[in-house]
Design an enzyme around this catalytic site. Structure first.
Site, PDB file in Angstrom:
ATOM      1  N   GLY A  12     -13.320   8.707   4.745  1.00 15.11           N
ATOM      2  CA  GLY A  12     -13.158   9.657   5.846  1.00 15.11           C
ATOM      3  C   GLY A  12     -13.884   9.289   7.125  1.00 15.11           C
ATOM      4  CG  HIS A 109      -1.984  -0.712   8.227  1.00 14.09           C
ATOM      5  ND1 HIS A 109      -1.913  -0.363   6.898  1.00 14.09           N
ATOM      6  CD2 HIS A 109      -1.816  -2.057   8.271  1.00 14.09           C
ATOM      7  CE1 HIS A 109      -1.704  -1.447   6.166  1.00 14.09           C
ATOM      8  NE2 HIS A 109      -1.642  -2.485   6.975  1.00 14.09           N
TER       9      HIS A 109
HETATM   10  C1  GAR Z   1      -9.041   2.528   7.008  1.00 18.38           C
HETATM   11  O1  GAR Z   1      -9.476   1.215   7.222  1.00 18.38           O
HETATM   12  C2  GAR Z   1      -7.541   2.636   7.163  1.00 18.38           C
HETATM   13  O2  GAR Z   1      -7.053   1.782   8.138  1.00 18.38           O
HETATM   14  C3  GAR Z   1      -7.076   2.243   5.795  1.00 18.38           C
HETATM   15  O3  GAR Z   1      -7.974   2.867   4.925  1.00 18.38           O
HETATM   16  C4  GAR Z   1      -9.251   2.925   5.534  1.00 18.38           C
HETATM   17  C5  GAR Z   1      -9.812   4.320   5.399  1.00 18.38           C
HETATM   18  O4  GAR Z   1     -11.121   4.392   5.883  1.00 18.38           O
HETATM   19  N1  GAR Z   1      -5.719   2.682   5.564  1.00 18.38           N
HETATM   20  C6  GAR Z   1      -4.834   1.983   4.859  1.00 18.38           C
HETATM   21  O5  GAR Z   1      -5.109   0.933   4.305  1.00 18.38           O
HETATM   22  C7  GAR Z   1      -3.458   2.604   4.764  1.00 18.38           C
HETATM   23  N2  GAR Z   1      -2.536   1.691   4.166  1.00 18.38           N
HETATM   24  P1  GAR Z   1     -11.828   5.825   6.088  1.00 18.38           P
HETATM   25  O6  GAR Z   1     -11.564   6.654   4.852  1.00 18.38           O
HETATM   26  O7  GAR Z   1     -13.285   5.511   6.221  1.00 18.38           O
HETATM   27  O8  GAR Z   1     -11.257   6.468   7.326  1.00 18.38           O
END
Ligand code: GAR
Length: 196
Positions: A12, A109
């Site tokens: 998050g 992404h």
């Molecule tokens: C982020 O790096 C986002 O870009 C990636 O998950 C992470 C979540 O981080 N999303 C994907 O890979 C979607 N395919 P967070 O929970 O710390 O925001």
């Protein structure tokens, strides 16, 4: 203010930077609700700390992706959400969600799309040997990790990078572009995406 609904599966940190941008007056928006699908998602703790309502919708409790998305749509509508932000949402979405919020879903992404779609984008970039990767904020459409690109940022791949060190460097850029991309999308939708 833009009425945002945020969807997150894990840590998050992207939820956090959107909330912080709002608090700092850099984004004229309010977070109506956080939807999370993993009971242990740290995003839920972050929401609680900020007084944002959080709703757990566990995909394991639904028959198929469509029924799960139907519950997500109902929840977003109940909280009067206008823009949906997929901030680390690790589930494939169906037309049930996409059609309920046409051109109003933003995804972040960790690659320079259209390269390295899917769940292991950082590992894919490392394995491929590219020297530059990055992150993309885009309007989500049915095809995974596709749709009009709002913003991108480039990140160098270093010789001794692991998935963790590279992802950390990418996240610094995600945190910078996501709040800006939300503002850009809201502005652009009045001119570019909504033709009616
Ligand atoms: C982020 O790096 C986002 O870009 C990636 O998950 C992470 C979540 O981080 N999303 C994907 O890979 C979607 N395919 P967070 O929970 O710390 O925001």
């Amino acid at each position: 203010p833009l009425k945002l609904g945020i969807m997150a599966s894990g840590n998050g940190s992207n939820f956090e930077v959107v909330a912080q941008a709002i608090q700092d007056g850099q984004l004229n928006a309010q977070i109506q609700v956080l939807i999370y699908n993993n009971p242990s998602a740290k995003a839920a703790v972050r929401a609680a700390n900020r007084g944002v309502e959080a709703v757990l919708l566990n995909h394991r409790n639904y028959k198929n992706r469509e029924e799960f998305d139907e519950q997500i749509v109902q929840t977003l509508q109940k909280y009067d959400v206008e823009w949906v932000i997929m901030a680390g949402w690790m589930r494939l979405v169906t037309e049930v969600l996409i059609d309920a919020f046409p051109n109003k879903i933003i995804n972040i992404h960790p690659s320079l799309l259209p390269s390295f779609k899917g769940v292991h984008a950082v590992e894919q970039a490392l394995a491929s040997g590219v020297k530059i990767t990055g992150c993309t904020a885009h309007i989500a459409c049915l095809e995974v990790d596709s749709g009009p690109i709002l913003m991108q940022a480039a990140v160098p791949v270093l010789a001794d990078d692991t998935p963790e060190t590279l992802h950390a460097r990418i996240q610094i850029q995600e945190h910078r572009i996501l709040p800006q991309a939300i503002a850009l999308a809201a502005y652009s939708s009045k001119t570019a995406f909504d033709k009616a």
